[in-house]
Design a protein around this motif. Structure first.
Motif, PDB file in Angstrom:
ATOM      1  N   SER A 241       0.925  -1.133  -0.014  1.00  0.00           N
ATOM      2  CA  SER A 241       0.076   0.005  -0.071  1.00  0.00           C
ATOM      3  C   SER A 241       0.765   1.123   0.119  1.00  0.00           C
TER       4      SER A 241
ATOM      5  N   ILE B 199       3.826   6.951   9.230  1.00  0.00           N
ATOM      6  CA  ILE B 199       2.828   5.920   9.020  1.00  0.00           C
ATOM      7  C   ILE B 199       3.287   5.087   9.954  1.00  0.00           C
ATOM      8  N   GLU B 200       2.186   4.220  10.544  1.00  0.00           N
ATOM      9  CA  GLU B 200       2.495   3.051  11.603  1.00  0.00           C
ATOM     10  C   GLU B 200       2.407   1.842  10.606  1.00  0.00           C
ATOM     11  N   THR B 201       3.265   1.024  10.888  1.00  0.00           N
ATOM     12  CA  THR B 201       3.299  -0.159  10.114  1.00  0.00           C
ATOM     13  C   THR B 201       4.208  -1.167  10.741  1.00  0.00           C
ATOM     14  N   THR B 202       4.649  -2.463  10.077  1.00  0.00           N
ATOM     15  CA  THR B 202       5.434  -3.339  10.505  1.00  0.00           C
ATOM     16  C   THR B 202       6.616  -3.626   9.670  1.00  0.00           C
TER      17      THR B 202
ATOM     18  N   MET C  47       7.671  -3.073   4.051  1.00  0.00           N
ATOM     19  CA  MET C  47       6.495  -3.138   5.103  1.00  0.00           C
ATOM     20  C   MET C  47       5.251  -3.077   4.322  1.00  0.00           C
ATOM     21  N   PRO C  48       4.189  -3.705   4.804  1.00  0.00           N
ATOM     22  CA  PRO C  48       2.908  -3.782   4.139  1.00  0.00           C
ATOM     23  C   PRO C  48       2.457  -2.364   3.301  1.00  0.00           C
ATOM     24  N   ALA C  49       2.976  -1.265   3.982  1.00  0.00           N
ATOM     25  CA  ALA C  49       2.427  -0.037   3.720  1.00  0.00           C
ATOM     26  C   ALA C  49       3.445   1.154   3.995  1.00  0.00           C
ATOM     27  N   THR C  50       3.542   2.174   3.194  1.00  0.00           N
ATOM     28  CA  THR C  50       4.602   3.226   3.353  1.00  0.00           C
ATOM     29  C   THR C  50       3.998   4.346   2.639  1.00  0.00           C
TER      30      THR C  50
ATOM     31  N   TRP D   7       7.638   2.471  13.043  1.00  0.00           N
ATOM     32  CA  TRP D   7       6.950   3.719  12.665  1.00  0.00           C
ATOM     33  C   TRP D   7       7.784   4.409  11.775  1.00  0.00           C
TER      34      TRP D   7
END
Length: 673
Positions: free
Chosen positions: A222, A231-234, A258-261, A332
């Motif tokens: 994403s 953004i908070e992500t993993t 990461m799943p989102a950036t 983060w």
């Protein structure tokens, strides 16, 4: 017949009768067809080059030029063909009329370049084909074909045409292989190394695995670089040296998925974002991350770039600067906001620059490349001529006017067809989907600029602050490049230049406004002083010259003047040798001096002695070795330099010995100038 007006103009240029036109109809039709095609291609913004559509344009232009040569047109003529095309098609295609000067200039310049090498190229091709026939072959090698293209600009198609006219063939596969080899070498020698297929395959496999495990959505990572800069992500994947690892420690250079950036990915000429990715507490979110950053987070990555090696996958490249991170760790991700803003200023400024170049120079201006970074912007555009200082000043001023007006910068999404119908500029050759992102600068009913663009931009032009062009140059056929700075970089440039100006004014004892006039006055005074010094040096040399003739000695019946003189330049030393040689009428002159703390020697021989075999080059070489140097020239005049000035007098003293040896060996007619 659409070709008839073109054929008629070419017939006027050749002076052929109607019967001769019929006899050469193939050549006439090739010129007409290719002439029309190149006119439309250049009108659409295509420029001659070595790749893709650019190569197609270059190839058909050169093929048309070669057929013109077959008709007896030795000079350039395709600009005349283009004028006929524009006159006949302009009413239906108004962009041809609007861009007429650019089209004519671009075609003329490319044809002129080709004509300069065409004769040499065709001569080499003739030699190669004749050698092929003598050897009993019927296929010109791909290596030879490529060499003709690489050295003389003969496209494969022209070589093939000439070969077929002689019932011969060309090894096209061999040519393509040679061309591919050259492109591979060029890529490896480039600044940026292209990822190989094996690496891309590894990235595709990684993406498929992440999608299968549900760590990344089916459509890929994403990615939203426009809404937020954090953004908070993993951490989904850690790559070290191209291999997936479970953890990384401080000092490791890694890639992270990461799943989102929210990091902007390098594309469209804009560099990627930089920033950091740090540890985040699962339950306290951002507040914990910020507090942790102040006291020291468990781990942190300094992100240097974000890339998308394959569609749907985004990797963040950087260095672990603290702690140890593991796969699955909450994170983060934070973009360097100041850097992002610097890039956005430069990107919006390129849109303003593009708009003003089109307004001031003409509608033929099209973007031919760009680089948008935090420190500067680079904008390449189609234009055949060097920009004058007045044009550059007008562009610079107009862009800053648009900044001062603080135009709104609006971002929207609409259909491609609707955008183009509304006058939005699309980059020629780029591929767009049905829905496109449009950047509009200015008022809704009167936009200053509107382009298709996926990059980051400021909200209002006033945020750019200041725009300043630092350079303008040509980078290829019909392509110019402007480099400029904005915002903080522009402010730093102004401060540096103002500092230089103020210090210079203080040194000169004038105000800043008077620096240029004072500098001109000093230049005039310096030039006058240099002329005076030069005259004094000439006078001093003349006085020395008058005493040199009296120092002549006889060596084997030949007059020799060998002396050390005091001069300030090699030019005066050569001039003195000419004076002495002319005065003695027949003889040899060897003069030495220390010029700039280094020994210099000049040897001059009159023409009658040159005919007897006396050679200034042979005379000066042993003298030069004596002072630790070397020299050369012609039989009548040679010069040398060295390193050891302390040996100059000794070297000059050897001139008589060397001359005596030379006279003993010389035979009439043994040397030539």
């Amino acid at each position: 017949d659409l070709f008839r007006p073109i054929i008629g103009r070419v017939q006027e240029l050749t002076g052929h009768s109607d019967e001769e036109v019929e006899e050469n109809l193939v050549a006439y039709r090739v010129i007409a067809d290719h002439g029309r095609a190149i006119t439309f291609l250049v009108g659409d913004g295509v420029l001659p080059g070595n790749e893709g559509r650019n190569y197609v344009l270059r190839m058909i232009l050169r093929r048309a030029a070669r057929f013109g040569r077959k008709l007896g047109l030795d000079g350039c003529f395709l600009d005349e063909v283009a004028k006929v095309v524009i006159d006949n098609m302009g009413p239906h295609y108004p962009e041809l009329e609007a861009r007429k000067p650019f089209i004519i200039t671009t075609i003329s310049q490319e044809e002129e370049r080709f004509v300069r090498t065409l004769d040499a190229g065709l001569a080499r091709l003739d030699e190669a084909l004749e050698a092929l026939v003598v050897a009993g072959g019927d296929t010109l090698s791909g290596e030879t074909t490529f060499r003709l293209y690489d050295t003389f600009g003969l496209p494969l198609e022209i070589t093939r045409d000439v070969a077929e006219e002689r019932q011969l063939k060309v090894d096209q596969e061999g040519y393509q292989a040679a061309l591919d080899d050259q492109r591979k070498r060029a890529r490896h020698a480039g600044t940026f190394e292209t990822r190989d297929e094996e690496t891309l395959k590894r990235y595709r496999t990684l993406l498929e695995k992440l999608q299968e495990e549900g760590l990344v959505a089916d459509e890929g990572v994403s990615h939203d670089p426009h809404t937020s800069t954090e953004i908070e992500t993993t951490i989904a994947v850690i790559l070290r040296d191209g291999r997936s690892v479970k953890s990384a420690k401080e000092g490791d250079e890694i890639e992270v998925v990461m799943p989102a950036t929210c990091f902007y990915v390098e594309s469209g000429g804009q560099v990627s974002d930089a920033g950091f990715i740090t540890a985040r507490s699962n339950d306290k979110g951002r507040a914990s991350a910020q507090a942790g950053k102040e006291s020291g987070p468990a781990w942190e990555i300094q992100v240097e770039s974000a890339q998308s090696p394959v569609a749907g996958l985004i990797v963040h490249t950087g260095v672990v600067t603290r702690g140890r991170l593991r796969v699955g760790a909450p994170a983060w991700a934070v973009v360097d906001f100041e850097r992002r803003l610097d890039v956005a200023r430069n990107h919006t400024a390129t849109h303003l620059l593009h708009s003003e170049l089109r307004y001031i120079l003409g509608e033929h201006i099209q973007q031919a490349g760009a680089l948008v970074g935090p420190g500067r912007l680079r904008f390449d555009f189609t234009h055949a001529a060097l920009l004058t200082q007045d044009e550059l000043a007008a562009v610079n001023r107009s862009v800053n006017d648009a900044i001062l007006l603080n135009y709104p910068v609006e971002t929207g999404e609409e259909s491609y067809r609707e955008a183009i119908a509304n006058g939005v500029i699309a980059l020629f050759g780029d591929k767009y989907g049905d829905r496109v992102r449009v950047i509009r600068v200015g008022w809704e009913d009167d936009p200053f600029s509107q382009e298709l663009c996926g990059g980051t931009h400021v909200k209002e032009t006033g945020a750019i602050g200041l725009f300043h062009i630092v350079s303008e140059e040509g980078i290829g056929a019909g392509v110019r490049r402007i480099e400029a700075v904005t915002g903080r970089a522009a402010l730093e440039l102004v401060e540096r230049q103002m500092g230089v100006l103020e210090r210079t004014a203080a040194y000169l004892g004038v105000t800043a406004e008077e620096v240029d006039r004072r500098a001109l006055t000093l230049l005039e005074e310096l030039q006058a002083a240099r002329k005076q010094v030069q005259q004094l040096q000439q006078d001093q040399a003349r006085r020395q010259f008058e005493t040199l003739v009296d120092q002549a000695e006889s060596v084997g019946g030949v007059s020799l003047v060998s002396a050390r003189v005091s001069v300030a330049s090699m030019e005066i030393l050569r001039e003195m040798s000419d004076w002495v040689r002319d005065r003695i009428g027949s003889g040899v002159v060897v003069l030495g001096a220390v010029v700039g703390e280094r020994p210099a020697i000049v040897a001059a021989v009159t023409s009658d002695l040159v005919e007897r075999g006396v050679d200034a080059r042979r005379l000066i070489k042993p003298l030069a070795r004596h002072v630790g140097g070397g020299g050369g020239g012609k039989a009548a005049l040679a010069q040398a330099g060295g390193k050891d000035a302390s040996q100059l007098d000794s070297a000059l003293g050897r001139a008589s010995v060397v001359l005596e040896e030379m006279l003993a060996e010389a035979q009439p007619g043994a040397a030539s100038a």
